[in-house]
Design a protein around this motif. Structure first.
Motif, mmCIF file in Angstrom:
data_model
loop_
_atom_site.group_PDB
_atom_site.id
_atom_site.type_symbol
_atom_site.label_atom_id
_atom_site.label_comp_id
_atom_site.label_asym_id
_atom_site.label_seq_id
_atom_site.Cartn_x
_atom_site.Cartn_y
_atom_site.Cartn_z
ATOM 1 N N CYS A 76 0.910 -1.287 -0.053
ATOM 2 C CA CYS A 76 0.043 0.114 -0.010
ATOM 3 C C CYS A 76 0.998 1.443 0.035
ATOM 4 C CB CYS A 76 -0.748 0.077 1.362
ATOM 5 S SG CYS A 76 -2.520 -0.665 1.129
ATOM 6 N N THR A 77 0.544 2.225 -0.893
ATOM 7 C CA THR A 77 1.613 3.325 -1.094
ATOM 8 C C THR A 77 0.710 4.485 -0.773
ATOM 9 O OG1 THR A 77 1.445 3.393 -3.437
ATOM 10 C CG2 THR A 77 3.619 2.340 -2.278
ATOM 11 N N ARG A 103 -0.813 8.242 -10.251
ATOM 12 C CA ARG A 103 -0.366 9.617 -10.333
ATOM 13 C C ARG A 103 0.740 9.742 -9.205
ATOM 14 N NH1 ARG A 103 -5.133 13.703 -10.219
ATOM 15 N NH2 ARG A 103 -5.745 12.032 -11.951
ATOM 16 N N PHE A 104 0.324 9.127 -8.019
ATOM 17 C CA PHE A 104 1.271 9.544 -7.008
ATOM 18 C C PHE A 104 2.719 9.134 -7.239
ATOM 19 C CE2 PHE A 104 -2.644 8.385 -4.252
ATOM 20 C CZ PHE A 104 -3.234 9.669 -4.522
ATOM 21 N N ARG A 109 -7.820 10.259 -4.368
ATOM 22 C CA ARG A 109 -7.774 10.774 -3.173
ATOM 23 C C ARG A 109 -6.729 9.850 -1.958
ATOM 24 N NH1 ARG A 109 -13.358 11.120 0.074
ATOM 25 N NH2 ARG A 109 -12.049 11.965 1.586
ATOM 26 N N ASP A 110 -6.543 10.389 -1.252
ATOM 27 C CA ASP A 110 -5.468 9.445 -0.103
ATOM 28 C C ASP A 110 -6.210 8.298 0.293
ATOM 29 O OD1 ASP A 110 -4.364 8.366 2.031
ATOM 30 O OD2 ASP A 110 -3.672 10.543 2.965
ATOM 31 N N ALA A 124 -7.326 6.088 -16.648
ATOM 32 C CA ALA A 124 -6.649 5.322 -17.822
ATOM 33 C C ALA A 124 -5.434 6.102 -18.251
ATOM 34 C CB ALA A 124 -7.727 5.008 -18.908
ATOM 35 N N ALA A 125 -5.482 7.394 -18.612
ATOM 36 C CA ALA A 125 -4.259 7.920 -18.916
ATOM 37 C C ALA A 125 -2.934 7.956 -17.979
ATOM 38 C CB ALA A 125 -4.487 9.485 -19.366
ATOM 39 N N SER A 126 -3.268 8.011 -16.564
ATOM 40 C CA SER A 126 -2.418 7.810 -15.955
ATOM 41 C C SER A 126 -1.612 6.647 -15.733
ATOM 42 C CB SER A 126 -2.795 8.300 -14.408
ATOM 43 O OG SER A 126 -3.186 9.674 -14.423
ATOM 44 N N MET A 127 -2.681 5.524 -15.866
ATOM 45 C CA MET A 127 -2.156 4.258 -16.015
ATOM 46 C C MET A 127 -1.244 3.888 -17.079
ATOM 47 S SD MET A 127 -3.116 2.428 -13.161
ATOM 48 C CE MET A 127 -3.540 0.722 -13.541
#
Length: 310
Positions: A186-187, A225-226, A249-250, A269-272
């Motif tokens: 978990c991050t 994104r993180f 969200r966190d 999906a773009a971030s993935m």
């Protein structure tokens, strides 16, 4: 099978949410400690609903002709919880049999489908302060790791681990079985494991400490994104998979939410796709707040590899 999939396929799908989707269905109530696992025995409506989720994920992968990783619902089915719940002692093996049988009945021949068996943290996956040290974790998880390794599961996956110490102990327990295995952390929004360890350091610490390191590492219950913000290309060489939340969200703020939260699907999906392209992460799947449209979007990444999340 796991090693060959990771070696030979640049894009592999992993399941999106299962238990999270089931608990949103009218009339479905998850077990207080074993979650959706007892549904393998019934009631019929809940069992059928769970099977339908897996079948639809199989359908997406088959249509896309992409490999797929599914995981049997054995998360946190350690010996202590199983004994306290009064369910059959064979529940771990029965859960793997439920999913391997479903895979064998419904998977096509277009692409391989590997079935894994889940293990979870001893305590709260969002509370690293409650995680046991490595020695305690190895002892605690050894029974379930052995039970799962004796099944037809293709690999073991320790998921939602909030602390490096417990991850090390759990990895030792899995490695001792001889079964291929993966470790998933978990991050948080800072791209670190929830105990504060930078993800590249966490992976390196386990690799250095283990005689038989995992086939690779995952992250889950987080957002791509993180990692994109926190890690430069080359930092995540041992990261082979992400099962991402639908919301940015966190994760600690999402815990216990009364309704599913998700960002716009195209941005997710773009971030993935960015994480897949920049960091060569082959296995893409979903966690909380994801469902069938998310898996369809991941399958489309192969045909639309150039994208941006900004």
């Amino acid at each position: 099978m796991l090693d060959s999939l990771l070696r030979d396929h640049p894009l592999i799908l992993a399941e999106c949410a299962v238990a999270e989707r089931l608990r949103r269905l009218p009339g479905v109530e998850l077990h207080p400690t074993l979650f959706n696992t007892p549904f393998i025995y019934g009631p019929e409506a809940a069992r059928d609903a769970m099977a339908a989720i897996y079948r639809k994920y199989l359908g997406v992968a088959g249509q896309a002709r992409l490999p797929l990783l599914l995981t049997a619902p054995t998360w946190r089915l350690d010996a202590t919880r199983v004994a306290a719940a009064g369910v059959p002692r064979s529940i771990n093996a029965d859960a793997v049999e439920f999913l391997t049988s479903l895979r064998d009945r419904h998977a096509g021949s277009a692409a391989p489908v590997a079935v894994g068996a889940l293990l979870g943290p001893q305590n709260d996956c969002y509370r690293p302060d409650l995680a046991p040290a490595a020695e305690e974790a190895e002892t605690f998880h050894a029974v379930q790791a052995g039970e799962l390794a004796a099944t037809a599961a293709d690999f073991l996956l320790a998921q939602t681990l909030p602390a490096v110490g417990e991850a090390l102990g759990l990895a030792r327990a899995m490695a001792a079985t001889g079964k291929p295995y993966l470790v998933s952390f978990c991050t948080g929004p800072d791209g670190r494991v929830l105990d504060g360890t930078p993800l590249p350091e966490a992976m390196a610490r386990l690799d250095d400490a283990l005689a038989t390191p995992p086939a690779g590492y995952f992250v889950n219950c987080t957002h791509p994104r993180f990692l994109l913000a926190a890690c430069a290309p080359g930092d995540l060489g041992r990261l082979v998979g992400i099962q991402a939340n639908g919301s940015s969200r966190d994760v600690t703020a999402l815990d216990g939410a009364t309704a599913t939260e998700a960002d716009p699907l195209d941005r997710w999906a773009a971030s993935m796709a960015d994480l897949h392209r920049r960091h060569r992460v082959p296995v893409l799947g979903g966690c909380c707040g994801t469902s069938l449209p998310h898996l369809h979007a991941l399958a489309a990444i192969r045909d639309n590899p150039v994208t941006t999340s900004t």
